[in-house]
Scaffold this active site. Structure first.
Site: not given
Ligand code: MIC
Ligand code: SF4
Length: 636
Positions: A64-65, A119, A379, A531, A533
């Site tokens: 999905d990302h 995540d 975010r 995140s 990550r």
């Molecule tokens: C995000 O919202 O920052 C993400 C992308 O979903 C991350 C995961 C990632 O960096 O792959 C998260 O929230 O963990």
């Molecule tokens: Fe995707 Fe992270 Fe954004 Fe949620 S917050 S939509 S999991 S990138």
């Protein structure tokens, strides 16, 4: 003494430790989820553990990302994920099926169970009464291999909800009100538990919005009780058998309690560049807006989309506004397509985007320079949208739709619309054809972008390193390891992605770190928020970073640092932060011996001495001594 909802779930899953706040505990994990951006590493690590099949009740791999497919790298990742999932017993949710948290809530989450996801918004499942926790990919790989999840027993905070939401005030406004009060670090080391009559007035998707954005509080997770509303939702998803009742005992004990009267709330906005900079929408009424985006795992449910379709029906968006809408899942998209709501969105002038994370992680829809973008996601860190000088304002779908119509940030109550009466469908449209079942005969496909996960050497007794970077409070993992269309395709290639570490704060960082053969990072409060990550630890490890010295750490990032053998150290005297200058070389001695006996460390530079502390379990300290989790598990 009675138990809270979270304690009941933890007690049932406890495999090590005691149910005592602050104690190290280990819990059995029933379900896992991964997404493509963290998943490739998680499965590479899982493969390295040589376990023939996942040992959880259910594991799902979502894509999905990154669905942009700018070049071969992205689709190579998808192929790898699909084949590795099939081989090891993991269900595979294909691109197009939707955002992991939305789909998991709809189709898989279960009250009373544990879910570990790579995540940080995994706590969305808390809307169903599931104990859903975000973690680094390596921790999720370990859970798939049948190991428990280790954490410190969090404090439990009760938020008692009373009253009911006024028209056009929404679940998003509840969590923004909580963020205004508790701030982005107010939830660190805590589980947020919701209770009270107000809970009954909220549907599961609304609860999920609130639990989702508990991640922005830094909380370990958020959880709602599982009640008749939960039962209705699961029944409508054809999953009545997954329901069980779960509520806190009357005499449950909480570490902190707050109450919030939903009837008093009004539309709120999180202003640039932090989710806790919350103001009333009414106070921002003069703000001219360029772009409105509705979607993300926070606000893309069927209810959200039906509400905005009601508001936009028969109207046109403001000519200055670009409106993008990403339904959270195939289910949501199919349902609004079938009942005609989609046509109202299209007729109003919306650009319909793929059911994926998309704009939320800077994969497209970057605003114009200096632009104002009003979004429903969670975010608004600077630069995450893809445009560094843009201002991102986080709002409810109602406020977003009103803003799209008016061209200025608009309190939706000022449109004087009749209240929208949403009714949960008796039956959601169920079509799981984009979820592929495993097949152990599958051969794993690895394109050239799939590189093995690097390891590091065991820790040494003495460490001497230059302070490569000194930064302030609330540094996010987006600051450490940016995402976006340029960097995300490199998530399965650590040597390549490492060039972007701290790129937006200091583009020379990676080069300097490599030249100096590593060194130290110094940070302020809440280092590594945001995140999950693990690349924000893994890539610095690859560059040779040996320790991060900060005033305090965010939970998931601290765990990731330990997993990759980087020492997460804190100041015993916060004033020592001022003694350290960027470029100075500091020497830390007796590390192995002191980690063993759990004693503070001494650091020295040019005759100056400071004492450094750490707050780590016995197991964490052993992992660090081994040089990280991969070395640690290979020794077991
Ligand atoms: C995000 O919202 O920052 C993400 C992308 O979903 C991350 C995961 C990632 O960096 O792959 C998260 O929230 O963990
Ligand atoms: Fe995707 Fe992270 Fe954004 Fe949620 S917050 S939509 S999991 S990138």
């Amino acid at each position: 003494m009675g138990l809270t909802v979270a304690e009941k779930i933890i007690a049932k899953h406890l495999v090590d430790g005691r149910l005592e706040r602050g104690a190290p505990i280990a819990i059995r994990i029933d379900q896992t989820l991964t997404q493509d951006a963290t998943g490739t590493m998680a499965y590479l690590q899982f493969e390295a553990m040589t376990v023939p099949q996942v040992k959880t009740d259910l594991s799902v791999s979502y894509v999905d990302h990154n669905t942009l497919q700018n070049d071969f790298m992205n689709m190579d990742d998808h192929r790898y994920l699909q084949s590795v999932a099939a081989k090891y017993g993991v269900k595979f949710s294909r691109p197009g099926n939707g955002i992991c948290h939305q789909v998991h809530l709809e189709r898989f989450g279960q009250p009373g169970t544990t879910l570990l996801g790579s995540d940080s918004h995994t706590p969305t499942g808390g809307g169903l009464g599931q104990l859903a926790i975000g973690a680094g990919g390596l921790d999720v790989a370990c859970a798939m291999a049948g190991q428990p999840f280790y954490l410190t027993m969090p404090q439990i905070v009760k938020i008692h909800l009373t009253g009911h939401l006024p028209p056009f005030v929404s679940a998003k406004d509840i969590i923004l009100a909580v963020l205004r009060q508790l701030t982005v670090k107010g939830g660190v080391g805590k589980i947020i538990e919701y209770s009270g009559d107000g809970v009954r007035t909220l549907s599961v998707p609304e609860r999920a919005t609130i639990a989702n954005m508990g991640a922005e509080l830094g909380a370990t997770t958020s959880v709602f009780p599982s009640d008749a509303e939960t039962q209705n939702f699961l029944q409508a998803q054809g999953r009545a058998a997954d329901w069980q009742e779960l509520c806190a005992d009357r005499d449950a004990v909480y570490d902190q309690e707050f109450s919030l009267n939903l009837s008093d709330l009004e539309p709120l906005v999180a202003c640039p560049h932090m989710p806790d900079l919350v103001q009333k929408a009414a106070e921002l009424a003069d703000l001219k807006v360029d772009q409105v985006l509705i979607g993300s795992c926070t606000n893309s449910s069927y209810k959200d989309l039906m509400t905005i379709a009601y508001m936009l029906k028969g109207k046109k968006i403001h000519p200055q506004i670009s409106l993008g809408i990403a339904p959270g899942s195939k289910q949501v998209l199919a349902m609004i397509a079938a009942n005609g709501a989609l046509s109202h969105l299209v007729a109003a002038g919306a650009r319909i985007l793929e059911s994926a994370c998309g704009f939320c992680i800077g994969m497209g829809q970057a605003p114009n320079s200096g632009g104002v973008s009003v979004r429903t996601n969670n975010r608004n860190f600077q630069g995450r949208s893809g445009t560094k000088d843009a201002g991102i304002y986080l709002v409810s779908p109602e406020t977003a739709a009103a803003t799209a119509l008016c061209g200025r940030l608009t309190d939706p109550r000022t449109l004087n619309l009749a209240p929208y009466e949403f009714e949960l469908p008796r039956q959601f449209t169920i079509d799981d054809s984009l979820v592929l079942e495993p097949n152990p005969q599958t051969e794993i496909i690895r394109g050239p972008n799939i590189q093995p996960c690097p390891k590091r050497e065991a820790l040494t007794e003495t460490l001497a390193g230059e302070v490569l970077l000194k930064i302030g409070d609330n540094i996010t993992t987006d600051d450490i390891m940016p995402a976006g269309a340029k960097v995300l395709p490199l998530r399965s290639n650590v040597p390549a992605i490492a060039n972007f570490v701290f790129a937006s704060l200091d583009p020379t960082f990676a080069k300097r770190a490599l030249e100096k053969k590593g060194g130290l990072i110094v940070g302020g409060e809440n280092y590594g928020q945001g995140s999950s990550r693990e690349h924000a630890a893994l890539a610095p490890m690859y560059l040779g970073v040996q320790a991060v010295i900060a005033k305090s750490f965010a939970r998931i990032h601290k765990a990731n640092l330990v997993n990759f053998g980087i020492l997460p150290l804190t100041f015993t005297d916060p004033a020592d932060y001022d003694k350290i200058t960027q470029g100075a070389v500091w020497k830390i001695t007796n590390i192995l011996a002191r980690l063993k006996t759990n004693e503070n460390l001494s650091a020295e530079s040019n005759g100056q001495k400071i004492t450094l502390a750490y707050d780590l379990s016995d197991r964490d300290r052993e992992i660090l001594r081994a040089g990280g989790m991969l070395n640690f598990v290979s020794k077991l």
